[in-house]
Design a protein around this motif. Structure first.
Motif, PDB file in Angstrom:
ATOM      1  N   ARG A 298       0.829  -1.208   0.000  1.00  0.00           N
ATOM      2  CA  ARG A 298       0.000   0.000   0.000  1.00  0.00           C
ATOM      3  C   ARG A 298       0.864   1.258   0.000  1.00  0.00           C
ATOM      4  O   ARG A 298       0.600   2.221  -0.743  1.00  0.00           O
ATOM      5  CB  ARG A 298      -0.926  -0.012   1.220  1.00  0.00           C
TER       6      ARG A 298
ATOM      7  N   GLN B  84       0.949   4.127  -2.855  1.00  0.00           N
ATOM      8  CA  GLN B  84       0.553   5.497  -2.570  1.00  0.00           C
ATOM      9  C   GLN B  84       1.684   6.486  -2.831  1.00  0.00           C
ATOM     10  O   GLN B  84       1.453   7.553  -3.414  1.00  0.00           O
ATOM     11  CB  GLN B  84       0.072   5.602  -1.123  1.00  0.00           C
TER      12      GLN B  84
ATOM     13  N   MET C 266       1.460   9.055  -5.847  1.00  0.00           N
ATOM     14  CA  MET C 266       1.547  10.461  -5.502  1.00  0.00           C
ATOM     15  C   MET C 266       2.703  11.139  -6.242  1.00  0.00           C
ATOM     16  O   MET C 266       2.563  12.259  -6.745  1.00  0.00           O
ATOM     17  CB  MET C 266       1.737  10.611  -3.988  1.00  0.00           C
TER      18      MET C 266
ATOM     19  N   LEU D 216      -7.104   0.176  -4.789  1.00  0.00           N
ATOM     20  CA  LEU D 216      -6.152   1.280  -4.708  1.00  0.00           C
ATOM     21  C   LEU D 216      -5.253   1.322  -5.938  1.00  0.00           C
ATOM     22  O   LEU D 216      -5.034   2.387  -6.540  1.00  0.00           O
ATOM     23  CB  LEU D 216      -5.307   1.138  -3.443  1.00  0.00           C
TER      24      LEU D 216
ATOM     25  N   PHE E  99      -5.085   4.327  -8.849  1.00  0.00           N
ATOM     26  CA  PHE E  99      -3.877   5.088  -9.174  1.00  0.00           C
ATOM     27  C   PHE E  99      -3.493   4.914 -10.650  1.00  0.00           C
ATOM     28  O   PHE E  99      -3.084   5.872 -11.307  1.00  0.00           O
ATOM     29  CB  PHE E  99      -2.722   4.663  -8.272  1.00  0.00           C
TER      30      PHE E  99
ATOM     31  N   GLN F 132      -9.951   8.579 -10.829  1.00  0.00           N
ATOM     32  CA  GLN F 132      -9.416   7.720  -9.767  1.00  0.00           C
ATOM     33  C   GLN F 132     -10.503   7.307  -8.789  1.00  0.00           C
ATOM     34  O   GLN F 132     -10.602   6.124  -8.407  1.00  0.00           O
ATOM     35  CB  GLN F 132      -8.297   8.457  -9.018  1.00  0.00           C
TER      36      GLN F 132
ATOM     37  N   THR G 294     -11.716   3.424  -8.206  1.00  0.00           N
ATOM     38  CA  THR G 294     -11.549   2.826  -6.883  1.00  0.00           C
ATOM     39  C   THR G 294     -12.881   2.360  -6.307  1.00  0.00           C
ATOM     40  O   THR G 294     -12.982   1.246  -5.762  1.00  0.00           O
ATOM     41  CB  THR G 294     -10.892   3.831  -5.923  1.00  0.00           C
TER      42      THR G 294
ATOM     43  N   ARG H 234      -0.990  15.151   3.130  1.00  0.00           N
ATOM     44  CA  ARG H 234      -1.104  13.752   2.719  1.00  0.00           C
ATOM     45  C   ARG H 234       0.208  12.996   2.913  1.00  0.00           C
ATOM     46  O   ARG H 234       0.222  11.854   3.385  1.00  0.00           O
ATOM     47  CB  ARG H 234      -1.540  13.670   1.252  1.00  0.00           C
TER      48      ARG H 234
ATOM     49  N   LEU I 219       0.848   9.966   5.702  1.00  0.00           N
ATOM     50  CA  LEU I 219       0.922   8.656   5.069  1.00  0.00           C
ATOM     51  C   LEU I 219       1.415   7.556   6.013  1.00  0.00           C
ATOM     52  O   LEU I 219       0.823   6.472   6.058  1.00  0.00           O
ATOM     53  CB  LEU I 219       1.812   8.738   3.823  1.00  0.00           C
TER      54      LEU I 219
ATOM     55  N   GLN J 248      -1.368   6.589   8.372  1.00  0.00           N
ATOM     56  CA  GLN J 248      -2.456   5.886   7.694  1.00  0.00           C
ATOM     57  C   GLN J 248      -2.102   4.424   7.449  1.00  0.00           C
ATOM     58  O   GLN J 248      -2.967   3.543   7.514  1.00  0.00           O
ATOM     59  CB  GLN J 248      -2.764   6.577   6.363  1.00  0.00           C
ATOM     60  N   GLN J 249      -0.826   4.175   7.162  1.00  0.00           N
ATOM     61  CA  GLN J 249      -0.398   2.796   6.922  1.00  0.00           C
ATOM     62  C   GLN J 249      -0.426   1.955   8.197  1.00  0.00           C
ATOM     63  O   GLN J 249      -0.470   0.722   8.139  1.00  0.00           O
ATOM     64  CB  GLN J 249       1.039   2.766   6.355  1.00  0.00           C
TER      65      GLN J 249
END
Length: 503
Positions: A41, A45, A49, A172, A176, A195, A199, A269, A273, A276-277
C-alpha cells in the motif's frame, strides 16, 4: 447449494461465538495480514503520488481538494455510522443487516442528490465554475460507495482481513493506474475524479465477490432502532471530525489560492501517510477484537496497551524522521516544483506526532459503544479547532498549519481523558506507554538535525544513510537501560508471534 446450506452460510456471517475461542489467534493473524499489506500500500501510494505530482500542477490538486473539502461534509452521511453498528453489536441478524443495507442505500442516494444540488452553491462560494462540474461528477461516487458499507462491515465483523485487505489493495492500484493514465493524457484535475470512480467500482465488485451475502427486503420490527441511534451518534461525530480536518482546506481554497491549497494538501497527505499505513489497518483489527472483549476489562486493557505501544513504536519515529528530512524527501519524491511544501510540512509536525496515538481514543469510543460521549467531545473540540483556523488565516496556509498543530497538541490530554472516563483504561498507563517511544524518537531526530546543521551541504540523495543514522539512534535509546530493553523484547515477541501466525 441447497436452501439449508444457504441458510447456514448466511447464519455464519452474523454469528461471532466461534471468534471468542480463538480471538487472540484471529487478532494476531489479522494484524499480520494488515501490517504485511502496508508495504504494498505504501509503495502504491508514494509511487502514485510522485507520478501525479510530476504530471499535474499544484493548482490541479488545489481545485480538486477544495471541492472535496465541501462535498465531504455531505458524503460522510452516506454510511450513517451503520457499519460500526454492524461490527460492534454482540448479536445481529440477517433482517437487521438487510434493513441497515437499504438505509445505507437511501443515505447514499440522499447524499449524492445533495452533492449534485449544492454544486452550484459551491461554485458560487469559491467563485470557480470548475467546482460545479467536479461536484456533479462526484455524486455518482457517493452512491456507489454506499452500496458496499454493510458487506465491508460483515467482513470486518467476521475478522476476514485477508479478503478485505486484498480487495482494498486491488482497488487502490486500479485507482492510481487510472489517475496516472488520465493525467498523462492531459485530463488535469479530472484525473482525480477518474481515480475515485475506478476505486469505488473495483471496491464494490471485490466486496460483493468476497462477501456472498444478498440483502433481503427491509422490515419493521427487526430491532435496528438502537443500532441506528449508535450509528447516528457516530455519523454526527464523523461530520464534526471532518470539519476539524477540512475547514482548513476550504479557507485556503477560498481566501488564499489553489496553488497554496495544492502545496498544503500534498504536505498533509505525505506527512500523514505513515500513520495511515499503521493506524487505519490496525484499527480494522482492533475494533472487532476490543468489541468482543468489552465485558472483560483486564483482557481489554492488555490488548489495548499492547496495540497502542506497537503503533507508536513505529509511528512516532516515522513522523520525526520525516520532519527532519522534509526537504530531501519532498525534492526526491515530488520534485523541485513542490519545495514550497516544506515549511507547511514541518508546521504540521505537531499534529502529525499527536496523530500517531490519537486514534486510541476512537478505539475506546467505538468498541464500548460510547458514540454519544464521542459526539459530545467533538461538539467541544470542533469549534476550538475552527477558531484556530480562523486565527491563523491572516498568515495564509502556513498560519493555518501552525494553528492546527497548536490546537491539536493542546487538546490531546482532554480528549483522551474524556474517552477514558468510566472505562478500564486510564491516562497514566497511556502516558507510560507513550513516554519511551516519544523520547527516543525526539532524541533520534535531534541527533540527525545536529548532523545536518554541522554539514549544511549534506546531499538530499543521502536520505538512506540518514535513515540508518536515525534508526541507530532510535534503537540506542531503547537499549540504553533495562526498562527499555524489556519493552523492546516484548515488542519483538509480538512481531515474532505475528510472523509465526502469518506463516
Amino acid at each position: 447449494m441447497t436452501d439449508t446450506n444457504v441458510g447456514a452460510a448466511r447464519h455464519a456471517l452474523f454469528e461471532t461465538d466461534h471468534l471468542h475461542q480463538d480471538l487472540r489467534k484471529r487478532s494476531v493473524r489479522g494484524a499480520a495480514v494488515t501490517i504485511s499489506s502496508q508495504a504494498a500500500r505504501l509503495l502504491m501510494q508514494v509511487g502514485g503520488m510522485a507520478l501525479l505530482a510530476r504530471l499535474l500542477l499544484p493548482q490541479d490538486f488545489g481545485v480538486y481538494g477544495k471541492t472535496i473539502a465541501l462535498t465531504g461534509f455531505i458524503t460522510v452521511i452516506q454510511t450513517g455510522g451503520l457499519s460500526l453498528a454492524t461490527v460492534q453489536q454482540a448479536k445481529i441478524s440477517h433482517g437487521q443487516v438487510s434493513t441497515l443495507f437499504w438505509l445505507n442505500a437511501l443515505l447514499g442516494l440522499t447524499a449524492a442528490t445533495l452533492v449534485a444540488v449544492l454544486s452550484p452553491v459551491m461554485g458560487w462560494f469559491y467563485k470557480d465554475p470548475r467546482v460545479i462540474s467536479i461536484g456533479l461528477a462526484m455524486a455518482g461516487v457517493v452512491l456507489i460507495s454506499s452500496l458496499g458499507v454493510q458487506h465491508r462491515a460483515l467482513l470486518q465483523r467476521q475478522m476476514r482481513f485477508t479478503q478485505k485487505v486484498s480487495g482494498d489493495l486491488l482497488a487502490l492500484l486500479a485507482g492510481f493506474v487510472a489517475a496516472v493514465v488520465s493525467a498523462w493524457l492531459g485530463a488535469g484535475y479530472w484525473s482525480f475524479v477518474v481515480q475515485q470512480y475506478t476505486t469505488a467500482l473495483v471496491t464494490l465488485v471485490m466486496l460483493y465477490g468476497f462477501c456472498r451475502w444478498v440483502p433481503g427486503l427491509p422490515r419493521r420490527g427487526t430491532g435496528v432502532g438502537p443500532m441506528v441511534k449508535l450509528g447516528a451518534n457516530q455519523s454526527a461525530s464523523s461530520i464534526l471530525m471532518f470539519a476539524n480536518r477540512n475547514v482548513d482546506n476550504i479557507l485556503i481554497g477560498r481566501f488564499v489560492s489553489d496553488a497554496a491549497l495544492g502545496f498544503y494538501t500534498l504536505a498533509y497527505r505525505l506527512l500523514l501517510l505513515p500513520m495511515q499505513q499503521i493506524n487505519a489497518p490496525l484499527s480494522s483489527v482492533m475494533l472487532p477484537a476490543l468489541s468482543r472483549l468489552q465485558h472483560q476489562p483486564k483482557r481489554f486493557c492488555r490488548f489495548y496497551y499492547r496495540a497502542l505501544g506497537a503503533i507508536v513504536f513505529v509511528g512516532m519515529p516515522a513522523v520525526c524522521f520525516l520532519l527532519v528530512e522534509a526537504r530531501s524527501i519532498i525534492e526526491l519524491v515530488l520534485g523541485p516544483k513542490w519545495l514550497p511544501t516544506v515549511p507547511l510540512f514541518q508546521a504540521l509536525g505537531g499534529a502529525a506526532f499527536v496523530g500517531t496515538f490519537n486514534i486510541a481514543g476512537g478505539w475506546v469510543y467505538a468498541s464500548l459503544g460510547r458514540t454519544d460521549r464521542r459526539l459530545r467531545w467533538q461538539a467541544i473540540a470542533t469549534p476550538v479547532t475552527l477558531l484556530g483556523f480562523f486565527a491563523g488565516l491572516p498568515w495564509g496556509a502556513l498560519g493555518i498549519a501552525i494553528s492546527f498543530s497548536t490546537v491539536t497538541v493542546l487538546l490531546v490530554v482532554p480528549s483522551l481523558r474524556n474517552a477514558y472516563h468510566g472505562t478500564p483504561v486510564d491516562l497514566w498507563t497511556t502516558a507510560k506507554t507513550l513516554a519511551r517511544p516519544a523520547f527516543a524518537s525526539i532524541g533520534a531526530a535531534l541527533v540527525l538535525w545536529a548532523i545536518h546543521a554541522s554539514a549544511p551541504h549534506w546531499p538530499a540523495q543521502w536520505v538512506v544513510l540518514d535513515a540508518l543514522i536515525f534508526g541507530a539512534a532510535y534503537l540506542g535509546a531503547w537499549l540504553a537501560d533495562a526498562t527499555g530493553r524489556a519493552h523492546l523484547r516484548d515488542l519483538v515477541g509480538v512481531l515474532d508471534e505475528l510472523r509465526t501466525r502469518k506463516g
